[in-house]
Design an enzyme around this catalytic site. Structure first.
Site, mmCIF file in Angstrom:
data_model
loop_
_atom_site.group_PDB
_atom_site.id
_atom_site.type_symbol
_atom_site.label_atom_id
_atom_site.label_comp_id
_atom_site.label_asym_id
_atom_site.label_seq_id
_atom_site.Cartn_x
_atom_site.Cartn_y
_atom_site.Cartn_z
ATOM 1 N N TRP A 1 87.063 19.063 10.424
ATOM 2 C CA TRP A 1 86.177 18.544 11.466
ATOM 3 C C TRP A 1 84.714 18.518 11.023
ATOM 4 O O TRP A 1 83.887 17.894 11.657
ATOM 5 C CB TRP A 1 86.279 19.404 12.749
ATOM 6 C CG TRP A 1 86.134 20.866 12.467
ATOM 7 C CD1 TRP A 1 87.142 21.762 12.286
ATOM 8 C CD2 TRP A 1 84.914 21.607 12.277
ATOM 9 N NE1 TRP A 1 86.634 23.015 11.990
ATOM 10 C CE2 TRP A 1 85.272 22.947 11.979
ATOM 11 C CE3 TRP A 1 83.558 21.271 12.334
ATOM 12 C CZ2 TRP A 1 84.321 23.939 11.740
ATOM 13 C CZ3 TRP A 1 82.615 22.259 12.091
ATOM 14 C CH2 TRP A 1 83.003 23.567 11.797
ATOM 15 N N ASN A 2 84.344 19.230 9.951
ATOM 16 C CA ASN A 2 82.904 19.426 9.703
ATOM 17 C C ASN A 2 82.204 18.185 9.156
ATOM 18 O O ASN A 2 81.039 17.958 9.432
ATOM 19 C CB ASN A 2 82.648 20.672 8.837
ATOM 20 C CG ASN A 2 83.229 20.569 7.447
ATOM 21 O OD1 ASN A 2 84.181 19.828 7.209
ATOM 22 N ND2 ASN A 2 82.670 21.318 6.524
ATOM 23 N N LYS B 1 95.535 12.282 8.717
ATOM 24 C CA LYS B 1 95.565 13.174 9.879
ATOM 25 C C LYS B 1 94.206 13.833 10.029
ATOM 26 O O LYS B 1 93.853 14.760 9.299
ATOM 27 C CB LYS B 1 96.643 14.258 9.735
ATOM 28 C CG LYS B 1 96.882 14.930 11.094
ATOM 29 C CD LYS B 1 97.280 16.360 11.033
ATOM 30 C CE LYS B 1 96.151 17.343 10.935
ATOM 31 N NZ LYS B 1 95.219 17.371 12.075
ATOM 32 N N ALA C 1 91.133 16.044 11.948
ATOM 33 C CA ALA C 1 91.120 17.278 12.747
ATOM 34 C C ALA C 1 91.101 16.909 14.229
ATOM 35 O O ALA C 1 90.417 15.966 14.631
ATOM 36 C CB ALA C 1 89.888 18.102 12.386
ATOM 37 N N LYS C 2 91.812 17.668 15.047
ATOM 38 C CA LYS C 2 91.892 17.286 16.470
ATOM 39 C C LYS C 2 90.574 17.516 17.208
ATOM 40 O O LYS C 2 90.353 16.959 18.277
ATOM 41 C CB LYS C 2 93.058 17.980 17.171
ATOM 42 C CG LYS C 2 92.921 19.465 17.381
ATOM 43 C CD LYS C 2 94.045 19.945 18.291
ATOM 44 C CE LYS C 2 93.883 21.386 18.696
ATOM 45 N NZ LYS C 2 94.526 22.350 17.834
ATOM 46 N N GLY D 1 90.139 21.678 3.853
ATOM 47 C CA GLY D 1 90.106 22.601 4.989
ATOM 48 C C GLY D 1 90.078 24.029 4.482
ATOM 49 O O GLY D 1 89.640 24.291 3.356
ATOM 50 N N LEU E 1 89.059 23.480 -0.640
ATOM 51 C CA LEU E 1 89.176 24.589 0.323
ATOM 52 C C LEU E 1 87.828 25.259 0.586
ATOM 53 O O LEU E 1 86.779 24.670 0.353
ATOM 54 C CB LEU E 1 90.224 25.570 -0.198
ATOM 55 C CG LEU E 1 91.569 24.909 -0.559
ATOM 56 C CD1 LEU E 1 92.536 25.919 -1.139
ATOM 57 C CD2 LEU E 1 92.183 24.196 0.634
ATOM 58 N N CYS F 1 81.321 23.526 3.287
ATOM 59 C CA CYS F 1 82.010 24.334 2.270
ATOM 60 C C CYS F 1 81.061 24.682 1.130
ATOM 61 O O CYS F 1 81.265 25.660 0.425
ATOM 62 C CB CYS F 1 83.205 23.569 1.740
ATOM 63 S SG CYS F 1 82.754 21.911 1.213
ATOM 64 N N GLU G 1 83.463 33.589 4.077
ATOM 65 C CA GLU G 1 82.768 32.325 4.313
ATOM 66 C C GLU G 1 82.139 32.373 5.706
ATOM 67 O O GLU G 1 82.838 32.622 6.692
ATOM 68 C CB GLU G 1 83.777 31.173 4.220
ATOM 69 C CG GLU G 1 83.137 29.816 4.349
ATOM 70 C CD GLU G 1 84.141 28.677 4.154
ATOM 71 O OE1 GLU G 1 85.298 28.814 4.586
ATOM 72 O OE2 GLU G 1 83.738 27.644 3.594
ATOM 73 N N SER H 1 76.283 16.811 -3.477
ATOM 74 C CA SER H 1 77.387 15.898 -3.146
ATOM 75 C C SER H 1 76.996 14.457 -3.414
ATOM 76 O O SER H 1 75.893 14.026 -3.088
ATOM 77 C CB SER H 1 77.746 16.033 -1.663
ATOM 78 O OG SER H 1 78.079 17.357 -1.376
HETATM 79 P P1 NAD Z 1 91.417 24.031 8.862
HETATM 80 O O1 NAD Z 1 92.122 24.493 7.642
HETATM 81 O O2 NAD Z 1 91.606 24.812 10.105
HETATM 82 O O3 NAD Z 1 91.825 22.535 9.218
HETATM 83 C C1 NAD Z 1 91.691 21.458 8.324
HETATM 84 C C2 NAD Z 1 92.712 20.392 8.688
HETATM 85 O O4 NAD Z 1 94.005 20.936 8.515
HETATM 86 C C3 NAD Z 1 92.644 19.924 10.139
HETATM 87 O O5 NAD Z 1 92.992 18.558 10.185
HETATM 88 C C4 NAD Z 1 93.734 20.755 10.800
HETATM 89 O O6 NAD Z 1 94.275 20.141 11.951
HETATM 90 C C5 NAD Z 1 94.743 20.777 9.690
HETATM 91 N N1 NAD Z 1 95.697 21.878 9.778
HETATM 92 C C6 NAD Z 1 95.539 23.116 10.330
HETATM 93 N N2 NAD Z 1 96.689 23.816 10.214
HETATM 94 C C7 NAD Z 1 97.578 23.003 9.584
HETATM 95 C C8 NAD Z 1 98.928 23.151 9.181
HETATM 96 N N3 NAD Z 1 99.610 24.277 9.382
HETATM 97 N N4 NAD Z 1 99.518 22.101 8.572
HETATM 98 C C9 NAD Z 1 98.843 20.965 8.336
HETATM 99 N N5 NAD Z 1 97.578 20.769 8.689
HETATM 100 C C10 NAD Z 1 96.940 21.775 9.298
HETATM 101 O O7 NAD Z 1 89.884 23.912 8.446
HETATM 102 P P2 NAD Z 1 88.674 23.458 9.361
HETATM 103 O O8 NAD Z 1 88.292 24.602 10.238
HETATM 104 O O9 NAD Z 1 88.937 22.136 9.979
HETATM 105 O O10 NAD Z 1 87.552 23.228 8.233
HETATM 106 C C11 NAD Z 1 86.764 24.233 7.761
HETATM 107 C C12 NAD Z 1 87.221 24.678 6.392
HETATM 108 O O11 NAD Z 1 87.273 23.548 5.530
HETATM 109 C C13 NAD Z 1 86.244 25.641 5.735
HETATM 110 O O12 NAD Z 1 86.956 26.675 5.094
HETATM 111 C C14 NAD Z 1 85.545 24.764 4.711
HETATM 112 O O13 NAD Z 1 85.009 25.456 3.614
HETATM 113 C C15 NAD Z 1 86.623 23.843 4.299
HETATM 114 N N6 NAD Z 1 86.061 22.630 3.710
HETATM 115 C C16 NAD Z 1 86.185 22.450 2.370
HETATM 116 C C17 NAD Z 1 85.622 21.338 1.770
HETATM 117 C C18 NAD Z 1 85.728 21.128 0.296
HETATM 118 O O14 NAD Z 1 85.431 20.025 -0.153
HETATM 119 N N7 NAD Z 1 86.133 22.103 -0.490
HETATM 120 C C19 NAD Z 1 84.945 20.397 2.549
HETATM 121 C C20 NAD Z 1 84.838 20.607 3.916
HETATM 122 C C21 NAD Z 1 85.419 21.735 4.490
#
Ligand code: NAD
Length: 491
Positions: A158-159, A182, A184-185, A236, A259, A292, A389, A449
């Site tokens: 979502w960020n 897919k 983020a909701k 994520g 991640l 991130c 984090e 970036s």
């Molecule tokens: P999240 O892991 O909760 O969710 C990310 C996505 O995964 C969402 O679409 C969510 O619906 C989905 N998801 C959640 N559980 C799932 C499952 N069991 N199966 C499949 N999909 C699932 O993360 P978030 O809170 O949306 O984002 C924040 C995190 O993302 C932070 O840790 C951040 O550092 C990381 N991030 C990393 C980068 C990068 O480039 N490395 C960039 C942006 C954000």
């Protein structure tokens, strides 16, 4: 002046499968909130497991024709998408600010950054070569080709609701793949509007499909258990990335994982003070600290710590907090109430570990999920702000006394995404590169970036790279063709 109600009405709330907008088959819906006001912005269709499999059917059915579409044609669609995104910049930025909270200025910056992936990969699509050679010791020739990997599942956070998706979709399409997205909701509207935009740009049916759902597992599980899926790219959190990697193991699906991070920002004694303060502020506060790449641990040489801290606190405490749509606001709301509670927990824990709050330190009263920009010094390395984090507007400052200690503190984390170093010694760039276990190093720069760079981490921060030519290779399989050489080679 843009009419927000008209814009929200214009955005599709349904799933897009095989070129058709349709409701989720169970008729379920969910609400999207504005984190600045807690008001409902839109009600979305929620996809089921059957809908997810229908999206995979569509991506699979469209696969061959898209693979065989001329690269120039694929490039032109991406290029048109880029042009439309630029024309619709205010609309995309408004949607992002409304559903995610970032300031309108930052949201416009994300439209530039996110659309740049379409431009970059439209160019890359036309210049994507394999190679040919002779087997060095035998009479054979080799041809190496990069083939599209096959249908891809792209899961985004979502960020950065736009750019985290375009940096997957653009290279996937450029390389000749079909995708299921897919989002983020918490923030689906930006991606819904992006898919509408790509339809306007001429993307054929089935090439892009979007399924959002209240249950992420409804999308990821049925699709990843199906052997027709060949690639999963996820951005994520680390725990979710790890569980998806386990799911990918069953059918040996190719994975890319972007991640979490726990970036150090190291300020050496010889750093340009004004540049370091501005650079660390940019690295920490971009996107309300919900990035991130955010500078999580600010490590300052003890000889300049007092001066740096004073200037940094002045810069952070001057930032205007408020609704991202309002003029001059730099720090919008956090994404949800839980995130505000987490910030308070981190501040309290830092204080319990010897930290002193120099500015901020608490939630802002009233509607919306606001937390004050916060600077803390003196917490020990056991504090959560050092170990975890943060993902919000808290900046903890720690000190070091030698270069060796700086590297040791910086690497003392399971993460390895971004790192930052501020020093006027040009050799320091290479010393930092040799010593820091991170995929990205910003040297005298708080911004790292771009579509042209290979973005990604090591250790618990992930696998693979996004952006640049490397980002396109992630969406291909290498095939080697060995063929007879017509000449007798002299040995
Ligand atoms: P999240 O892991 O909760 O969710 C990310 C996505 O995964 C969402 O679409 C969510 O619906 C989905 N998801 C959640 N559980 C799932 C499952 N069991 N199966 C499949 N999909 C699932 O993360 P978030 O809170 O949306 O984002 C924040 C995190 O993302 C932070 O840790 C951040 O550092 C990381 N991030 C990393 C980068 C990068 O480039 N490395 C960039 C942006 C954000």
């Amino acid at each position: 002046m843009l009419n927000v109600e008209e814009l929200l009405n214009k955005v599709e709330k349904r799933l897009f499968i095989g070129g058709e907008w349709r409701d989720g088959s169970a008729g379920e819906t969910y609400d999207v909130l504005n984190p600045a006001t807690e008001e409902v912005l839109a009600t979305m269709s929620s996809g089921t497991r059957e809908d997810s499999l229908a999206a995979l059917d569509a991506a699979h059915a469209a696969r061959r024709e898209w693979e065989r579409t001329a690269p120039r044609t694929r490039a032109e669609i991406l290029r048109r998408g880029y042009g439309l995104m630029q024309e619709r910049k205010e609309e995309f930025a408004t949607l992002m600010t409304l559903e995610m909270g970032k300031s309108f200025t930052e949201a416009k910056g994300e439209v530039d950054y996110g659309s740049d992936y379409l431009l970059w990969f439209s160019e890359e699509a036309n210049h994507f070569f394999g190679h040919t050679n002779l087997y060095p010791a035998k009479g054979n020739r080799m041809v190496t080709v990069h083939k599209p990997v096959g249908p891809c599942l792209l899961i985004t956070p979502w960020n950065f609701p736009l750019s985290m998706a375009t940096r997957k979709i653009a290279p996937a399409l450029a390389a000749g793949n079909t995708v299921i997205v897919k989002p983020a909701k918490l923030t689906p509207l930006t991606m819904q509007y992006f898919v509408q935009t790509m339809v306007d740009a001429g993307v054929p049916d089935g090439v892009i499909n979007i399924v959002s759902s209240t249950s992420a597992a409804n999308v990821s599980e049925p699709i990843m258990e199906d052997p027709r899926l060949r690639k999963m790219s996820f951005t994520g959190s680390t725990p979710v990335g790890s569980s998806l990697m386990e799911l990918a193991a069953k059918n040996i699906i190719k994975v890319s994982l972007e991640l979490g991070g726990n970036a150090p920002a190291i300020v050496f004694a010889d750093a340009d003070m004004e540049g370091a303060v501005a650079g660390v502020k940019a690295a920490k506060m971009r996107n309300i600290g919900e990035a991130c790449t955010a500078a999580n641990r600010i490590l300052v040489h003890e000889s300049i710590a007092a001066e740096f801290t004073e200037k940094f606190v002045a810069a952070i405490s001057a930032m205007k907090v408020g609704n991202g749509m309002d003029d001059g606001v730099e720090v919008g709301p956090l994404i949800e109430a839980k995130a505000v509670e987490r910030m308070q927990e981190l501040v309290d824990d830092a204080v319990a570990h010897g930290g002193t709050i120099l500015t901020g330190g608490k939630a802002v009263d009233g509607k919306g999920y606001f937390f004050e920009p916060t600077v803390i010094t003196g917490a020990s390395r056991d504090a959560k702000v050092f170990r975890e984090e943060i993902f919000g507007p808290i900046a903890p400052i720690f000190t070091f006394s030698s270069e060796e200690e700086a590297w040791e503190m910086a690497n003392d984390t399971e993460y390895g995404l971004a790192s930052y170093v501020f020093s006027e010694d040009p050799d320091m760039m290479y010393r930092a590169s040799d010593n820091l276990e991170f995929g990205i190093l910003g040297f005298n720069s708080g911004v790292v970036s771009d579509a042209s760079i290979p973005f990604g981490g090591v250790k618990a921060s992930g696998l693979g790279r996004e952006g640049s030519r490397e980002g396109m290779l992630e969406y291909t399989e290498v095939q080697h063709i060995g063929t007879r050489d017509p000449y007798q080679r002299v040995k």
